[in-house]
Scaffold this motif. Sequence first.
Motif, PDB file in Angstrom:
ATOM      1  N   LEU A  98       0.833  -1.203   0.000  1.00 19.26           N
ATOM      2  CA  LEU A  98       0.000   0.000   0.000  1.00 19.26           C
ATOM      3  C   LEU A  98       0.869   1.255   0.000  1.00 19.26           C
ATOM      4  O   LEU A  98       0.613   2.197  -0.749  1.00 19.26           O
ATOM      5  N   ASP A  99       1.903   1.259   0.817  1.00 18.70           N
ATOM      6  CA  ASP A  99       2.812   2.418   0.863  1.00 18.70           C
ATOM      7  C   ASP A  99       3.449   2.679  -0.495  1.00 18.70           C
ATOM      8  O   ASP A  99       3.568   3.832  -0.920  1.00 18.70           O
ATOM      9  N   ALA A 100       3.859   1.610  -1.177  1.00 16.07           N
ATOM     10  CA  ALA A 100       4.485   1.766  -2.495  1.00 16.07           C
ATOM     11  C   ALA A 100       3.489   2.327  -3.510  1.00 16.07           C
ATOM     12  O   ALA A 100       3.836   3.215  -4.304  1.00 16.07           O
ATOM     13  N   LEU A 101       2.260   1.841  -3.476  1.00 15.40           N
ATOM     14  CA  LEU A 101       1.233   2.368  -4.380  1.00 15.40           C
ATOM     15  C   LEU A 101       0.939   3.830  -4.068  1.00 15.40           C
ATOM     16  O   LEU A 101       0.806   4.654  -4.980  1.00 15.40           O
ATOM     17  N   ASP A 102       0.849   4.150  -2.784  1.00 15.51           N
ATOM     18  CA  ASP A 102       0.598   5.538  -2.396  1.00 15.51           C
ATOM     19  C   ASP A 102       1.720   6.461  -2.854  1.00 15.51           C
ATOM     20  O   ASP A 102       1.472   7.567  -3.334  1.00 15.51           O
ATOM     21  N   GLU A 103       2.951   6.001  -2.731  1.00 20.53           N
ATOM     22  CA  GLU A 103       4.085   6.824  -3.162  1.00 20.53           C
ATOM     23  C   GLU A 103       4.047   7.036  -4.676  1.00 20.53           C
ATOM     24  O   GLU A 103       4.293   8.139  -5.164  1.00 20.53           O
ATOM     25  N   ARG A 104       3.725   5.979  -5.419  1.00 19.73           N
ATOM     26  CA  ARG A 104       3.592   6.118  -6.872  1.00 19.73           C
ATOM     27  C   ARG A 104       2.486   7.115  -7.216  1.00 19.73           C
ATOM     28  O   ARG A 104       2.644   7.928  -8.134  1.00 19.73           O
ATOM     29  N   PHE A 105       1.372   7.066  -6.467  1.00 21.37           N
ATOM     30  CA  PHE A 105       0.271   7.992  -6.716  1.00 21.37           C
ATOM     31  C   PHE A 105       0.701   9.424  -6.424  1.00 21.37           C
ATOM     32  O   PHE A 105       0.391  10.331  -7.186  1.00 21.37           O
ATOM     33  N   ARG A 106       1.435   9.619  -5.341  1.00 21.26           N
ATOM     34  CA  ARG A 106       1.926  10.972  -5.025  1.00 21.26           C
ATOM     35  C   ARG A 106       2.828  11.497  -6.141  1.00 21.26           C
ATOM     36  O   ARG A 106       2.757  12.665  -6.499  1.00 21.26           O
ATOM     37  N   MET A 107       3.692  10.632  -6.656  1.00 23.00           N
ATOM     38  CA  MET A 107       4.617  11.051  -7.710  1.00 23.00           C
ATOM     39  C   MET A 107       3.888  11.371  -9.018  1.00 23.00           C
ATOM     40  O   MET A 107       4.333  12.227  -9.775  1.00 23.00           O
ATOM     41  N   ALA A 108       2.789  10.678  -9.285  1.00 15.98           N
ATOM     42  CA  ALA A 108       2.051  10.854 -10.540  1.00 15.98           C
ATOM     43  C   ALA A 108       1.007  11.967 -10.458  1.00 15.98           C
ATOM     44  O   ALA A 108       0.360  12.275 -11.454  1.00 15.98           O
ATOM     45  N   THR A 109       0.864  12.557  -9.286  1.00 14.01           N
ATOM     46  CA  THR A 109      -0.156  13.585  -9.090  1.00 14.01           C
ATOM     47  C   THR A 109       0.446  14.832  -8.474  1.00 14.01           C
ATOM     48  O   THR A 109       1.579  14.826  -7.998  1.00 14.01           O
ATOM     49  N   ALA A 110      -0.340  15.880  -8.492  1.00 16.00           N
ATOM     50  CA  ALA A 110       0.057  17.148  -7.871  1.00 16.00           C
ATOM     51  C   ALA A 110      -1.049  17.560  -6.905  1.00 16.00           C
ATOM     52  O   ALA A 110      -2.208  17.170  -7.087  1.00 16.00           O
ATOM     53  N   PRO A 111      -0.709  18.342  -5.899  1.00 19.73           N
ATOM     54  CA  PRO A 111      -1.751  18.770  -4.957  1.00 19.73           C
ATOM     55  C   PRO A 111      -2.693  19.792  -5.595  1.00 19.73           C
ATOM     56  O   PRO A 111      -2.261  20.668  -6.327  1.00 19.73           O
ATOM     57  N   ILE A 112      -3.986  19.632  -5.322  1.00 15.23           N
ATOM     58  CA  ILE A 112      -4.948  20.617  -5.798  1.00 15.23           C
ATOM     59  C   ILE A 112      -4.893  21.831  -4.884  1.00 15.23           C
ATOM     60  O   ILE A 112      -4.348  21.779  -3.787  1.00 15.23           O
ATOM     61  N   LYS A 113      -5.460  22.898  -5.360  1.00 16.61           N
ATOM     62  CA  LYS A 113      -5.508  24.133  -4.578  1.00 16.61           C
ATOM     63  C   LYS A 113      -6.975  24.527  -4.404  1.00 16.61           C
ATOM     64  O   LYS A 113      -7.462  25.435  -5.065  1.00 16.61           O
ATOM     65  N   PRO A 114      -7.683  23.824  -3.497  1.00 17.52           N
ATOM     66  CA  PRO A 114      -9.098  24.157  -3.324  1.00 17.52           C
ATOM     67  C   PRO A 114      -9.276  25.520  -2.667  1.00 17.52           C
ATOM     68  O   PRO A 114      -8.457  25.942  -1.849  1.00 17.52           O
ATOM     69  N   LEU A 115     -10.347  26.169  -3.043  1.00 23.40           N
ATOM     70  CA  LEU A 115     -10.637  27.482  -2.471  1.00 23.40           C
ATOM     71  C   LEU A 115     -10.893  27.354  -0.978  1.00 23.40           C
ATOM     72  O   LEU A 115     -11.576  26.442  -0.523  1.00 23.40           O
ATOM     73  N   GLY A 116     -10.326  28.253  -0.226  1.00 24.62           N
ATOM     74  CA  GLY A 116     -10.583  28.296   1.200  1.00 24.62           C
ATOM     75  C   GLY A 116      -9.750  27.350   2.040  1.00 24.62           C
ATOM     76  O   GLY A 116      -9.933  27.290   3.246  1.00 24.62           O
ATOM     77  N   MET A 117      -8.861  26.591   1.430  1.00 23.62           N
ATOM     78  CA  MET A 117      -8.011  25.683   2.203  1.00 23.62           C
ATOM     79  C   MET A 117      -6.546  26.047   1.995  1.00 23.62           C
ATOM     80  O   MET A 117      -6.098  26.206   0.866  1.00 23.62           O
ATOM     81  N   SER A 118      -5.833  26.142   3.076  1.00 26.38           N
ATOM     82  CA  SER A 118      -4.404  26.424   2.987  1.00 26.38           C
ATOM     83  C   SER A 118      -3.651  25.133   2.668  1.00 26.38           C
ATOM     84  O   SER A 118      -4.153  24.034   2.931  1.00 26.38           O
ATOM     85  N   PRO A 119      -2.450  25.231   2.121  1.00 23.38           N
ATOM     86  CA  PRO A 119      -1.648  24.031   1.865  1.00 23.38           C
ATOM     87  C   PRO A 119      -1.421  23.203   3.132  1.00 23.38           C
ATOM     88  O   PRO A 119      -1.428  21.976   3.083  1.00 23.38           O
ATOM     89  N   SER A 120      -1.255  23.850   4.277  1.00 23.64           N
ATOM     90  CA  SER A 120      -1.048  23.090   5.513  1.00 23.64           C
ATOM     91  C   SER A 120      -2.320  22.347   5.924  1.00 23.64           C
ATOM     92  O   SER A 120      -2.257  21.232   6.436  1.00 23.64           O
ATOM     93  N   ALA A 121      -3.495  22.940   5.681  1.00 22.28           N
ATOM     94  CA  ALA A 121      -4.757  22.260   5.990  1.00 22.28           C
ATOM     95  C   ALA A 121      -4.942  21.050   5.088  1.00 22.28           C
ATOM     96  O   ALA A 121      -5.402  19.996   5.535  1.00 22.28           O
ATOM     97  N   ILE A 122      -4.559  21.185   3.837  1.00 24.79           N
ATOM     98  CA  ILE A 122      -4.651  20.064   2.900  1.00 24.79           C
ATOM     99  C   ILE A 122      -3.712  18.945   3.336  1.00 24.79           C
ATOM    100  O   ILE A 122      -4.078  17.775   3.329  1.00 24.79           O
ATOM    101  N   ALA A 123      -2.500  19.296   3.725  1.00 19.47           N
ATOM    102  CA  ALA A 123      -1.503  18.302   4.127  1.00 19.47           C
ATOM    103  C   ALA A 123      -1.953  17.501   5.343  1.00 19.47           C
ATOM    104  O   ALA A 123      -1.512  16.372   5.544  1.00 19.47           O
ATOM    105  N   GLN A 124      -2.828  18.063   6.156  1.00 16.78           N
ATOM    106  CA  GLN A 124      -3.282  17.389   7.369  1.00 16.78           C
ATOM    107  C   GLN A 124      -4.491  16.483   7.136  1.00 16.78           C
ATOM    108  O   GLN A 124      -4.938  15.814   8.068  1.00 16.78           O
TER     109      GLN A 124
END
Length: 157
Positions: A98-124
């Motif tokens: 699962l960790d390996a799949l999650d890491e691959r997903f992180r590498m293949a994706t970028a964080p979204i920037k939803p309105l009203g949420m700070s990057p630190s709130a998203i990270a949590q």
Amino acid sequence: MTKRELFCKAADMESEWLDSGDYASVLQATQLLSSRYLHDMTLNARMEAWAEFVADVEEGFDTMWAWEFDNDTAHRDWLHEAWPILTERVCQLRQSELDALDERFRMATAPIKPLGMSPSAIAQQARWWRFRYPRLVTGSPAEELPPTWFPVPTYID
């Protein structure tokens, strides 16, 4: 699906390490979560589905399905909800995969920037995969993409 079929599907997980309590936890997770998810799938099937989705994202996600991207992360949601139900032994056997799949997903994706949420709130967020979008896409650049997919992903052939 019968108990025997569920147990046989779970048996793919290095059966010499699993006991009846481990199998029972897989069955319990499948039964408890089946009402919240469209398909009555076992742990192995969910892991395979998450792996297939990750591979699709790595290869370039088709923009025709952009608005379905969040729905496709339901397999990871299921795994997130199943983990506390599963025995420690089952989790230990599957965690590195699962960790390996999650890491691959992180590498293949970028964080979204939803309105009203700070990057630190998203990270949590516990369901961090819900706050990501594919870096590479295929399909027509004329297809409308979700506004949170910014900057626009790279189109590949």
